[in-house]
Scaffold this motif. Sequence first.
Motif, PDB file in Angstrom:
ATOM      1  N   UNK A  56      23.118 -24.771  47.472  1.00 46.40           N
ATOM      2  CA  UNK A  56      23.057 -26.215  47.671  1.00 46.40           C
ATOM      3  C   UNK A  56      21.711 -26.616  48.272  1.00 46.40           C
ATOM      4  N   UNK A  57      20.961 -25.624  48.762  1.00 46.90           N
ATOM      5  CA  UNK A  57      19.621 -25.888  49.298  1.00 46.90           C
ATOM      6  C   UNK A  57      18.804 -24.612  49.211  1.00 46.90           C
ATOM      7  N   UNK A  58      17.487 -24.767  49.128  1.00 51.06           N
ATOM      8  CA  UNK A  58      16.561 -23.640  49.055  1.00 51.06           C
ATOM      9  C   UNK A  58      15.587 -23.743  50.220  1.00 51.06           C
ATOM     10  N   UNK A  59      15.367 -22.616  50.904  1.00 50.42           N
ATOM     11  CA  UNK A  59      14.276 -22.518  51.863  1.00 50.42           C
ATOM     12  C   UNK A  59      13.153 -21.761  51.171  1.00 50.42           C
ATOM     13  N   UNK A  60      12.076 -22.478  50.876  1.00 52.70           N
ATOM     14  CA  UNK A  60      10.967 -21.909  50.115  1.00 52.70           C
ATOM     15  C   UNK A  60       9.856 -21.491  51.071  1.00 52.70           C
ATOM     16  N   UNK A  61       9.498 -20.216  51.032  1.00 54.25           N
ATOM     17  CA  UNK A  61       8.466 -19.663  51.898  1.00 54.25           C
ATOM     18  C   UNK A  61       7.118 -19.805  51.196  1.00 54.25           C
TER      19      UNK A  61
END
Length: 647
Positions: free
Chosen positions: A506-511
Motif C-alpha cells: 500500500x506504500x513504498x519506501x524508496x531509498x
Amino acid sequence: MNLLRVQDAQLAFGADAILDHVNFVLEPGERVCLVGRNGAGKSTLLKVIDQQVVLDDGQVQYVGDTVVTRLPQDPPAQSPQRVYDYVAEALAESGELLTRYHLLSEKMAAGDASSGLLTEMDSLQAKIDALNGWQMETRIEQVLTRLNLPADTSMAELSGGWLRRVALARALVVDPDVLLLDEPTNHLDISMVRWLEEQIKEFKGAVLFISHDRAFIRHLATRIVDLDRGQLTSYPGDYDRYLAKKQELLEVETAQNAEFDKKLAAEEVWIRQGIKARRTRNEGRVRALQDLRKQRQQRRELQGKANLRVNEASRSGKRVFEGEQLQLQFDDKPIIRDLDLLLQRGDKVAFVGPNGCGKSTLIKVILGEQDVDGGKVKLGTNLEVAYFDQHRSQLDPQKSVMDNVGDGKQDIVFQGRPRHILSYLQDFLFSPKQARTPVLALSGGERNRALLAKILLKPSNLLVLDEPTNDLDIETLELLEQIIAEYQGTVLLVSHDREFVDNTATAVLYFEGDGVITEIIGGFSELEHYLSMKSATAPSQDKSSTQGTKTETQRSHSTSLSDKGSAQRQKKLSYKLQRELDGLPAAIEEKEHQLEQIQQQLNEPEFFSQPLEVTEPVMQQAAELDEALMMLLERWEELENLSKQSS
C-alpha cells in the motif's frame, strides 16, 4: 534453422519421470521462458541441454557448431581471484595463457625486467599467436567494458549483484549461440534487473531462461514452454496468452478426467454384478475395463496448490513505529537522513532500493535492534514478529523439513487448534516423504516454502519478508500475495519483484541514496511514475555540485506514512488503488451494520447485569469494530482526496 533439438528425452530420479519422452526445439533469436512448479525439473532440463546431466534415454542434438553456455542459479563465490581471470577461464587454454600474460605484464609494469620473465613472455606470445588468442583478449576486454566491470578487482570485493554480472560476462565471452539462464534475477536489485533485461534484448543469439519474475517474463519472452508432470508444452506468444491458454487446457483436462472416471466407475459396477451377469460377461468388455484401470493408474494428477495461512497473534498497538528526524550513518556513509516515519497497524510497506542502501538496517531500527545516531524513536507495543530471512538462516540444512518447521515436535498448534506436523506441511505441498527429507536435498523454491511454513506457524502481528519471492513458483507467489492482502497485521516487505510489490504494497519506501528515503503511496507502478516525473522536472545542473547536499526538495521526501499532503499522492490512482476505493463504501456499510447489531446488545436493559465474562467480549468486539470502521473511513477519505487531486 534449429540451433538445438531435444528428442524423446527420458529422465527420472524416482518413481515419476522428470522428463517423460519430451521433445523441444530452439530457434535462432528466440527468447524462451521455461515455467513450471518448484521441483518440476526446469533446472535439470537446462543442465541436460548444457550436457551436465545425462539422459536415461533420448538425445540432445546441437545443429552445426552451436555454442551453448549456461548462467547458473547462484552467483559465483567471493574469492581473491580477479574479475579478468574469472571471465578468461571460460576460454579454456586461451584464457589460461591470457591470464598468465596479463599477470606478467603487470609485473613488468611494476619494474620487473628479469631475463626469466622476458623469456616466459616471449613463449606466451608465441602460444597465444598460435591459438589466435589476441582476438580472445579483445573479446574479454569488450565484454568487461560492455558490462562496466573492473578487470583487476578481486571477486571478494564484489556484492551479490556484481558477482551475478561477472558470471554473465563469463557466459558471454565465449560468444554463445544459445544462452541458458536459471533464475537470473535472484538477488538483483531493480536497477540491475532492468540492466539485465537490456543486455538480454541486445544479445543476438537465442535465450532459454527460467524465471518466476512475471514482469521480467513479460518484458522478454517470445515463447513460453511449460514443464508439467514430465511433459513439455509450447505456448507461442506472450505470458498473458500462455496463462489464458494454460487455464483452458487445465479445464479441458479436468472435464476429460471426470468423464473418464465416470466411465470407469460404471464399468466397475458392472464387473461386480451377480452370478448371472458373470455367466454372460463380455470378455472384450472385461479387457477394456483392465485397460481403463491401467490408464487410471498411470495418470499423474496435477499437483495441488499450497494452502498458505498465517497464524495471527493478538493485535498490536495502533502505532507500530514512530521516528522523528532519524539520523544514522556507518563510517562516513549516510544510511538514514532526516527521516520522519510513522507506521500504523495494517500498513503494508515495501522497501525498494539498490542492494546495500540500508533497507535491512531500517528494518532493524523499526524492530528496535539498531540504535540511531540522532532523532526520536518510539517503538510499538505488543509486537509479535515473524521474520522471513532471504538467506534462510533459520533452516538447519542437515535436519528434515518437519524437524525444522516443528522444532522436533510431532504435534503443533496452529490458529488455536492442534495439528500433526505432517498434516500442516501438506498445506505447503510437502508429502510425508518430502517432509522427512533433509533441507539440504531440496530445491531453492522448496526451501523457501519450508521457511514460509516455519514463520507462518509462529503467531504474529508484524510480518517481515526479506526477498520472499526468490525461487518460488508463480502459483505460490500468487497465494503469498493473497495472504498478505488478507493479513490483519503489519507487513514490511523487501522485494525486487516489481509485480509482487504492485500486488501487495500500500506504500513504498524508496531509498534514493545518500540517506534520503522517500514515501510513495501505492506500489511499484506509482514509484515508476514518481521517478519519471522526477526525471522530467529535474533541473540540469552539475551533479558534483549537489552531491552530499540535501535540498529542501529532498527534505520533503523524508516521510511519514500518515502525511496526507505528500506531493507523490497528486497523481492518477493506480488500478489497484481504484479498486480499493470502489470497494470501501460496501466495506464501511458492512462494518456499520455489524456495529449497529452489537450496539443493540449493549443497549438492552439486562446486558450489564450479566457476568463480566459475558459482557467483556461483546464490549471488546464493539471497540474493535469501531476502530476498524474509523480506519476504513480514514482510508476512504485519503483515497477520495487523492482521486480528486488527480482529476
